[in-house]
Design a protein around this motif. Sequence first.
Motif, PDB file in Angstrom:
ATOM      1  N   ALA A 155      -7.916 -34.974  -7.132  1.00 54.69           N
ATOM      2  CA  ALA A 155      -8.174 -34.252  -8.290  1.00 54.69           C
ATOM      3  C   ALA A 155      -6.803 -33.639  -9.001  1.00 54.69           C
ATOM      4  CB  ALA A 155      -9.098 -33.211  -7.904  1.00 54.69           C
ATOM      5  N   ALA A 156      -5.930 -33.275  -8.288  1.00 49.02           N
ATOM      6  CA  ALA A 156      -4.530 -32.640  -8.918  1.00 49.02           C
ATOM      7  C   ALA A 156      -4.070 -33.820  -9.531  1.00 49.02           C
ATOM      8  CB  ALA A 156      -3.857 -32.116  -7.711  1.00 49.02           C
ATOM      9  N   ARG A 206      -5.733 -34.667 -12.782  1.00 47.09           N
ATOM     10  CA  ARG A 206      -5.293 -33.830 -13.747  1.00 47.09           C
ATOM     11  C   ARG A 206      -3.985 -33.761 -14.203  1.00 47.09           C
ATOM     12  NH1 ARG A 206      -8.966 -30.405 -10.206  1.00 47.09           N
ATOM     13  NH2 ARG A 206     -10.870 -30.352 -11.173  1.00 47.09           N
ATOM     14  N   GLN A 207      -2.874 -34.048 -13.429  1.00 47.86           N
ATOM     15  CA  GLN A 207      -1.553 -34.290 -14.037  1.00 47.86           C
ATOM     16  C   GLN A 207      -1.430 -35.688 -14.894  1.00 47.86           C
ATOM     17  OE1 GLN A 207       0.098 -34.048  -9.836  1.00 47.86           O
ATOM     18  NE2 GLN A 207       1.895 -33.590 -11.116  1.00 47.86           N
ATOM     19  N   GLU A 223      -4.231 -36.495 -16.892  1.00 55.97           N
ATOM     20  CA  GLU A 223      -4.572 -36.206 -17.973  1.00 55.97           C
ATOM     21  C   GLU A 223      -3.794 -35.094 -18.780  1.00 55.97           C
ATOM     22  OE1 GLU A 223      -7.454 -35.551 -20.909  1.00 55.97           O
ATOM     23  OE2 GLU A 223      -6.708 -37.011 -19.693  1.00 55.97           O
ATOM     24  N   ASN A 224      -2.855 -34.385 -18.212  1.00 59.50           N
ATOM     25  CA  ASN A 224      -2.068 -33.487 -18.918  1.00 59.50           C
ATOM     26  C   ASN A 224      -0.994 -34.166 -19.710  1.00 59.50           C
ATOM     27  OD1 ASN A 224      -3.442 -31.190 -18.261  1.00 59.50           O
ATOM     28  ND2 ASN A 224      -2.110 -30.588 -16.510  1.00 59.50           N
ATOM     29  N   TRP A 284     -13.287 -41.788  -8.993  1.00 59.05           N
ATOM     30  CA  TRP A 284     -12.905 -40.860  -9.945  1.00 59.05           C
ATOM     31  C   TRP A 284     -11.821 -41.188 -10.846  1.00 59.05           C
ATOM     32  CZ3 TRP A 284     -11.679 -35.981  -6.412  1.00 59.05           C
ATOM     33  CH2 TRP A 284     -12.847 -35.669  -5.989  1.00 59.05           C
ATOM     34  N   TRP A 292     -11.912 -41.328 -15.146  1.00 58.53           N
ATOM     35  CA  TRP A 292     -10.727 -40.985 -15.941  1.00 58.53           C
ATOM     36  C   TRP A 292     -10.273 -42.072 -16.809  1.00 58.53           C
ATOM     37  CZ3 TRP A 292      -5.528 -42.119 -16.093  1.00 58.53           C
ATOM     38  CH2 TRP A 292      -4.669 -41.441 -17.009  1.00 58.53           C
ATOM     39  N   ASP A 327     -13.003 -33.798 -16.350  1.00 59.85           N
ATOM     40  CA  ASP A 327     -12.956 -32.422 -15.547  1.00 59.85           C
ATOM     41  C   ASP A 327     -14.612 -32.021 -15.511  1.00 59.85           C
ATOM     42  OD1 ASP A 327     -10.574 -31.629 -14.598  1.00 59.85           O
ATOM     43  OD2 ASP A 327     -10.051 -30.777 -16.596  1.00 59.85           O
ATOM     44  N   GLU A 372     -16.865 -31.825 -12.064  1.00 60.56           N
ATOM     45  CA  GLU A 372     -17.540 -30.745 -11.835  1.00 60.56           C
ATOM     46  C   GLU A 372     -19.047 -30.842 -11.466  1.00 60.56           C
ATOM     47  OE1 GLU A 372     -18.436 -26.132 -13.586  1.00 60.56           O
ATOM     48  OE2 GLU A 372     -17.210 -27.495 -14.792  1.00 60.56           O
ATOM     49  N   SER A 411      -9.681 -27.206  -7.714  1.00 56.32           N
ATOM     50  CA  SER A 411      -9.169 -26.918  -9.193  1.00 56.32           C
ATOM     51  C   SER A 411      -7.595 -26.505  -9.027  1.00 56.32           C
ATOM     52  CB  SER A 411      -9.951 -25.978  -9.753  1.00 56.32           C
ATOM     53  OG  SER A 411      -9.919 -24.594  -9.067  1.00 56.32           O
TER      54      SER A 411
END
Length: 226
Positions: free
Chosen positions: A129-130, A133-134, A136-137, A188, A192, A200, A204, A225
């Motif tokens: 997940a981390a 998210r990285q 995606e940032n 996942w 993405w 995100d 969830e 998260s």
Amino acid sequence: MLARLVRVCDIVTQRKAIEPSVAMKGREQKERGRWRARTKRDLIIEVWESLDCESVGAKELEVIAAEVKAAFGEGAVESPAAMARVLAEEGAELRYAEVLELDARWRAQDLYAPMFRNILRFGSFKQAAASIRQLENLRRRFQRTGDREGLRRLREIGLTGKRRAAMIARNPKVDPRKREEKEEIARWFTVWLRTPELFDHWLELRLSSEEFQKRFGQIDRAEESS
């Protein structure tokens, strides 16, 4: 008979005298328009085969990189180590010291390398997940600045994460529980890659779904998260 032998010797001598260098072989092949490859991987292999070399090192990889760049654009050129890996899988003998040195020089010039270093981690759901998210940032950052090369590289990394997770999930030697987890993580990455803006929210819902909790138990949401 003697005249024929003399002529054969002359032909052999001429061929040796005009034998092209490694770089010239690649250029002549290209100039004749004989590259049949339609994918980057196939082109790497085809150029290598055209060089007809006993082993592969810096000189050969530089020629291959130049042809990949000419055919697919600068952004398509992979690291020397990645190209060498493709060729090793095809049976090429590598001059490892040269490959490693060239790869180190290439990475030192790669502006994206620090951003992507160690970004793919999926030993657990938390790490996966981390990582996503990285990604995606970075995607949002590249999108804001119109960095098409960054977006392309980012997508390749996401695809790599998906492939690696799926490969572990298919490996019968891996613990069945771990295989299930990696199958889920590959899903996942797929979500993405298809709809990054919604990931995100989707995650969830996925973590709280009855199916997920039945298969993997309840995940600490705060932990996921973080």
